[in-house]
Design an enzyme around this catalytic site. Structure first.
Site, PDB file in Angstrom:
ATOM      1  N   ARG A  58      90.571  -0.191  45.070  1.00 18.28           N
ATOM      2  CA  ARG A  58      89.457   0.750  45.138  1.00 18.28           C
ATOM      3  C   ARG A  58      89.980   2.104  45.600  1.00 18.28           C
ATOM      4  O   ARG A  58      91.039   2.195  46.202  1.00 18.28           O
ATOM      5  CB  ARG A  58      88.381   0.230  46.110  1.00 18.28           C
ATOM      6  CG  ARG A  58      87.737  -1.073  45.653  1.00 18.28           C
ATOM      7  CD  ARG A  58      86.739  -1.583  46.679  1.00 18.28           C
ATOM      8  NE  ARG A  58      87.362  -1.785  47.967  1.00 18.28           N
ATOM      9  CZ  ARG A  58      86.952  -1.195  49.099  1.00 18.28           C
ATOM     10  NH1 ARG A  58      85.929  -0.382  49.104  1.00 18.28           N
ATOM     11  NH2 ARG A  58      87.570  -1.433  50.241  1.00 18.28           N
ATOM     12  N   LYS A 122      94.870 -10.450  54.550  1.00 16.40           N
ATOM     13  CA  LYS A 122      94.181 -10.283  53.271  1.00 16.40           C
ATOM     14  C   LYS A 122      94.764 -11.213  52.207  1.00 16.40           C
ATOM     15  O   LYS A 122      95.952 -11.167  51.890  1.00 16.40           O
ATOM     16  CB  LYS A 122      94.269  -8.817  52.816  1.00 16.40           C
ATOM     17  CG  LYS A 122      93.482  -8.541  51.549  1.00 16.40           C
ATOM     18  CD  LYS A 122      93.161  -7.067  51.392  1.00 16.40           C
ATOM     19  CE  LYS A 122      92.578  -6.745  50.033  1.00 16.40           C
ATOM     20  NZ  LYS A 122      92.152  -5.352  49.892  1.00 16.40           N
ATOM     21  N   ARG A 258      88.042  -1.202  65.834  1.00 12.29           N
ATOM     22  CA  ARG A 258      88.318  -0.209  66.869  1.00 12.29           C
ATOM     23  C   ARG A 258      89.022  -0.904  68.007  1.00 12.29           C
ATOM     24  O   ARG A 258      88.593  -1.959  68.462  1.00 12.29           O
ATOM     25  CB  ARG A 258      86.996   0.338  67.428  1.00 12.29           C
ATOM     26  CG  ARG A 258      86.334   1.334  66.523  1.00 12.29           C
ATOM     27  CD  ARG A 258      86.828   2.717  66.751  1.00 12.29           C
ATOM     28  NE  ARG A 258      86.538   3.164  68.115  1.00 12.29           N
ATOM     29  CZ  ARG A 258      86.556   4.419  68.484  1.00 12.29           C
ATOM     30  NH1 ARG A 258      86.842   5.369  67.608  1.00 12.29           N
ATOM     31  NH2 ARG A 258      86.286   4.771  69.699  1.00 12.29           N
TER      32      ARG A 258
END
Ligand code: BT5
Length: 262
Positions: A58, A122, A258
């Site tokens: 993407r 992933k 974060r």
């Protein structure tokens, strides 16, 4: 040896009128190939590449693969829906991948919008590109591209700047039967999406959400957009984030965790 379209088709249980399966030894991108052929298509087409040399991700990113170590394929599917109704489709496809792997006893999680992760690494990615048929102008096609790592090839993982998972480290697989199982679930998912839209998938996506309740940041094309606590997705596939100034619904961007201040 090349994938056998006949063996994959024989193992498929979902009836999709006219569905064709093609295999190529090597190409740049199966998504690009199908997008270029949409005008000639009358029915769904699954294109599988043994090796992809210019795989697309993407937002202009790339998808890395190595011969024998990757599953790279795209399915061209015609929708009778307006373009805006496809907003949640990438998330529904992520659910389809996760549900297929769950039937093989491999639990995975989804990172918004549609990365498939196993133990935080992933394993698979989804790229959906849409186009209107240039001949009729009113037929909307989606090219649903999926890349899955089969084996952890050292040269391959060295090219990827994030932790990577590979299926062969996690389960015994016959790649053609896996493709048949993925195709089955994908076709059912697309039929369900066409009929009911993303609301049929909202809860299923949320049950697989990797970052639920975690402090995340959203970055869009390199720019930080907001940060807060990830809540889950709504019926349009937007990521709901609780920020200091209230609840926001995110439509585009990438999620990163974060670091929590010590
Ligand atoms: C994706 O993009 O994850 C979509 C990947 C879609 C690939 C398929 S293969 C068949 C079809 N034809 C194509 O040309 N594409 C589709 P994105 O969310 O933007 O993620 C890209 C990022 O994932 C990269 O910047 C890397 O960090 C990481 N990445 C690249 N290759 C990877 C791999 N093999 N395994 C894990 N992560 C990878």
């Amino acid at each position: 040896m090349l994938f056998s379209p006949q063996r994959i088709a024989a193992a498929c249980q979902t009836a999709v009128p006219g569905l064709t399966i093609e295999v190529v030894a090597e190409t740049g991108s199966t998504n690009a190939d199908l997008l270029a052929r949409l005008d000639q298509l009358a029915a769904p087409l699954l294109l599988i590449a043994e090796q992809q040399t210019a795989g697309r991700g993407r937002a202009g990113r790339s998808w890395q693969s190595a011969r024998g170590a990757s599953l790279t394929f795209s399915l061209a599917w015609r929708f009778r829906l307006p373009l805006q109704a496809l907003a949640g489709l990438p998330l529904a496809v992520g659910v389809a991948l996760a549900e297929t792997l769950a039937t093989l006893q491999l639990p995975v999680q989804l990172k918004w919008p549609n990365d498939v992760l196993c133990n935080g690494r992933k394993l698979a990615g989804v790229l959906i590109e849409t186009a209107h048929d240039r001949q009729s102008g009113d037929r909307l096609w989606a090219v649903i591209g999926i890349g899955i790592n089969l084996a952890a090839d050292a040269a391959l993982t060295a090219r990827i700047e994030q932790p990577v998972a590979a299926l062969s480290d996690l389960l015994e697989i016959d790649r053609e039967l896996l493709l048949a199982a993925l195709l089955d679930r994908l076709c059912l998912t697309l039929q369900e999406f066409e009929q009911f839209g993303f609301p049929a998938f909202t809860q299923r996506w949320n049950a697989l959400h990797l970052h639920r309740g975690q402090h995340i940041a959203i970055v869009d094309h390199g720019q930080p957009v907001l940060d807060g606590v990830a809540l889950g997705v709504d019926d349009q596939g937007r990521l709901l984030v609780q920020t200091a100034s209230g609840r926001s619904a995110v439509v585009a961007g990438d999620v990163s965790l974060r670091a929590v201040a010590a």
